[in-house]
Scaffold this motif. Sequence first.
Motif, PDB file in Angstrom:
ATOM      1  N   LEU A 110       0.934  -1.395  -0.084  1.00 12.73           N
ATOM      2  CA  LEU A 110      -0.304  -0.088   0.314  1.00 12.73           C
ATOM      3  C   LEU A 110       0.621   1.223   0.046  1.00 12.73           C
ATOM      4  N   ASN A 111       0.246   2.492  -0.542  1.00 11.77           N
ATOM      5  CA  ASN A 111       0.888   3.520  -0.188  1.00 11.77           C
ATOM      6  C   ASN A 111       0.865   4.159   0.913  1.00 11.77           C
ATOM      7  N   ALA A 112       1.141   5.049   0.840  1.00 12.83           N
ATOM      8  CA  ALA A 112       1.252   5.775   2.239  1.00 12.83           C
ATOM      9  C   ALA A 112       0.142   6.580   2.525  1.00 12.83           C
ATOM     10  N   MET A 113      -0.634   7.155   1.520  1.00 13.54           N
ATOM     11  CA  MET A 113      -2.279   7.526   1.700  1.00 13.54           C
ATOM     12  C   MET A 113      -2.824   6.613   2.075  1.00 13.54           C
ATOM     13  N   GLU A 114      -2.803   5.206   0.850  1.00 18.09           N
ATOM     14  CA  GLU A 114      -3.499   3.848   1.252  1.00 18.09           C
ATOM     15  C   GLU A 114      -3.246   3.014   3.016  1.00 18.09           C
ATOM     16  N   ARG A 115      -2.364   3.763   3.386  1.00 15.95           N
ATOM     17  CA  ARG A 115      -2.053   3.524   4.765  1.00 15.95           C
ATOM     18  C   ARG A 115      -2.181   4.308   5.810  1.00 15.95           C
ATOM     19  N   ALA A 116      -2.500   4.988   5.700  1.00 16.21           N
ATOM     20  CA  ALA A 116      -2.832   6.412   6.660  1.00 16.21           C
ATOM     21  C   ALA A 116      -4.515   6.457   6.431  1.00 16.21           C
ATOM     22  N   LEU A 117      -5.013   5.930   5.338  1.00 20.19           N
ATOM     23  CA  LEU A 117      -6.635   5.466   5.625  1.00 20.19           C
ATOM     24  C   LEU A 117      -7.026   5.124   6.518  1.00 20.19           C
ATOM     25  N   LEU A 118      -5.931   3.315   6.082  1.00 22.27           N
ATOM     26  CA  LEU A 118      -6.507   2.389   7.617  1.00 22.27           C
ATOM     27  C   LEU A 118      -6.565   2.843   8.828  1.00 22.27           C
ATOM     28  N   ASP A 119      -5.236   3.386   8.649  1.00 22.13           N
ATOM     29  CA  ASP A 119      -4.364   3.815  10.471  1.00 22.13           C
ATOM     30  C   ASP A 119      -5.849   4.700  11.106  1.00 22.13           C
ATOM     31  N   GLN A 120      -6.250   5.397  10.269  1.00 25.36           N
ATOM     32  CA  GLN A 120      -6.976   6.567  10.721  1.00 25.36           C
ATOM     33  C   GLN A 120      -8.903   5.331  10.951  1.00 25.36           C
ATOM     34  N   ASP A 121      -9.105   4.948  10.228  1.00 28.41           N
ATOM     35  CA  ASP A 121     -10.472   4.001  10.327  1.00 28.41           C
ATOM     36  C   ASP A 121     -10.154   3.002  11.400  1.00 28.41           C
ATOM     37  N   VAL A 122      -8.802   2.773  12.029  1.00 26.31           N
ATOM     38  CA  VAL A 122      -9.299   1.459  12.906  1.00 26.31           C
ATOM     39  C   VAL A 122      -8.264   2.661  14.204  1.00 26.31           C
ATOM     40  N   ARG A 123      -7.886   3.897  14.621  1.00 26.44           N
ATOM     41  CA  ARG A 123      -8.359   4.806  15.412  1.00 26.44           C
ATOM     42  C   ARG A 123      -9.618   4.861  15.232  1.00 26.44           C
ATOM     43  N   SER A 124     -10.721   5.149  14.150  1.00 21.82           N
ATOM     44  CA  SER A 124     -11.988   5.811  14.739  1.00 21.82           C
ATOM     45  C   SER A 124     -13.035   4.630  14.960  1.00 21.82           C
ATOM     46  N   LEU A 125     -12.524   3.232  14.984  1.00 16.82           N
ATOM     47  CA  LEU A 125     -13.067   1.902  15.301  1.00 16.82           C
ATOM     48  C   LEU A 125     -13.004   1.833  16.944  1.00 16.82           C
ATOM     49  N   ARG A 126     -12.024   2.341  16.892  1.00 19.55           N
ATOM     50  CA  ARG A 126     -11.042   2.143  17.878  1.00 19.55           C
ATOM     51  C   ARG A 126     -11.804   2.601  19.026  1.00 19.55           C
ATOM     52  N   GLY A 127     -12.229   4.552  18.807  1.00 23.93           N
ATOM     53  CA  GLY A 127     -12.837   5.264  19.514  1.00 23.93           C
ATOM     54  C   GLY A 127     -14.086   5.069  19.963  1.00 23.93           C
ATOM     55  N   LEU A 128     -14.461   4.799  18.641  1.00 27.32           N
ATOM     56  CA  LEU A 128     -16.247   4.367  18.865  1.00 27.32           C
ATOM     57  C   LEU A 128     -16.319   2.959  20.141  1.00 27.32           C
ATOM     58  N   VAL A 129     -16.016   1.975  19.958  1.00 24.36           N
ATOM     59  CA  VAL A 129     -15.213   0.588  21.068  1.00 24.36           C
ATOM     60  C   VAL A 129     -15.772   1.444  22.566  1.00 24.36           C
ATOM     61  N   LYS A 130     -14.125   2.108  22.315  1.00 26.62           N
ATOM     62  CA  LYS A 130     -14.353   3.278  23.541  1.00 26.62           C
ATOM     63  C   LYS A 130     -15.628   4.087  23.935  1.00 26.62           C
ATOM     64  N   ASN A 131     -15.857   4.672  23.336  1.00 28.24           N
ATOM     65  CA  ASN A 131     -17.133   5.465  23.728  1.00 28.24           C
ATOM     66  C   ASN A 131     -18.090   4.593  23.810  1.00 28.24           C
ATOM     67  N   ILE A 132     -18.448   3.622  23.198  1.00 29.71           N
ATOM     68  CA  ILE A 132     -19.423   2.500  23.661  1.00 29.71           C
ATOM     69  C   ILE A 132     -18.925   1.578  24.904  1.00 29.71           C
ATOM     70  N   ASN A 133     -17.421   1.472  25.634  1.00 26.70           N
ATOM     71  CA  ASN A 133     -17.576   1.284  26.951  1.00 26.70           C
ATOM     72  C   ASN A 133     -17.760   1.757  28.477  1.00 26.70           C
ATOM     73  N   ALA A 134     -17.121   3.374  27.638  1.00 21.34           N
ATOM     74  CA  ALA A 134     -17.879   4.354  28.334  1.00 21.34           C
ATOM     75  C   ALA A 134     -18.829   4.711  28.828  1.00 21.34           C
ATOM     76  N   TYR A 135     -19.959   4.707  27.832  1.00 21.20           N
ATOM     77  CA  TYR A 135     -21.426   4.150  27.741  1.00 21.20           C
ATOM     78  C   TYR A 135     -21.703   3.358  29.252  1.00 21.20           C
ATOM     79  N   VAL A 136     -21.440   2.508  28.930  1.00 18.59           N
ATOM     80  CA  VAL A 136     -21.283   1.059  29.475  1.00 18.59           C
ATOM     81  C   VAL A 136     -20.915   1.004  31.502  1.00 18.59           C
ATOM     82  N   SER A 137     -19.928   1.727  31.548  1.00 20.80           N
ATOM     83  CA  SER A 137     -19.752   1.580  32.659  1.00 20.80           C
ATOM     84  C   SER A 137     -20.196   3.053  33.625  1.00 20.80           C
TER      85      SER A 137
END
Length: 137
Positions: A110-137
Amino acid sequence: MESQVKKKINTKDPAPLGRVNRGGRPNVPHKRRSSVSVMCTLIEKKIIEANAKRVGMNPSVFLRNLGLNTRIEVRVKTLPKSVLEMRGTLNHIAANLNQIAKRRNRGDDLNAMERALLDQDVRSLRGLVKNINAYVS
């Protein structure tokens, strides 16, 4: 001549016939034979003893009454099934994206742009999971 000696009977508190008052603690119908030990600090022990003394009980009776008569509210957190399914799906997607990103980073396909987009998607999904966990706790 023999003199008759009259015995003086105490009429104030006659003892029942055939029974001797032995004294001591009276029998109780349900004797407590089991014990529960409670670990606490010296300060906590002094506080428990002081509270028991304040209400006129010994610590054993005080703690037994607290344990038998005090209701403790337990809040059980339940989530709707759809929220639980979404949480599981998001975790699964984040794990898959992370694995793909690692493989691609090793192979450098993958080129640098595609890797950056994948990393951004992973970070956003992890953020969603953290928000859900914070809502549950």
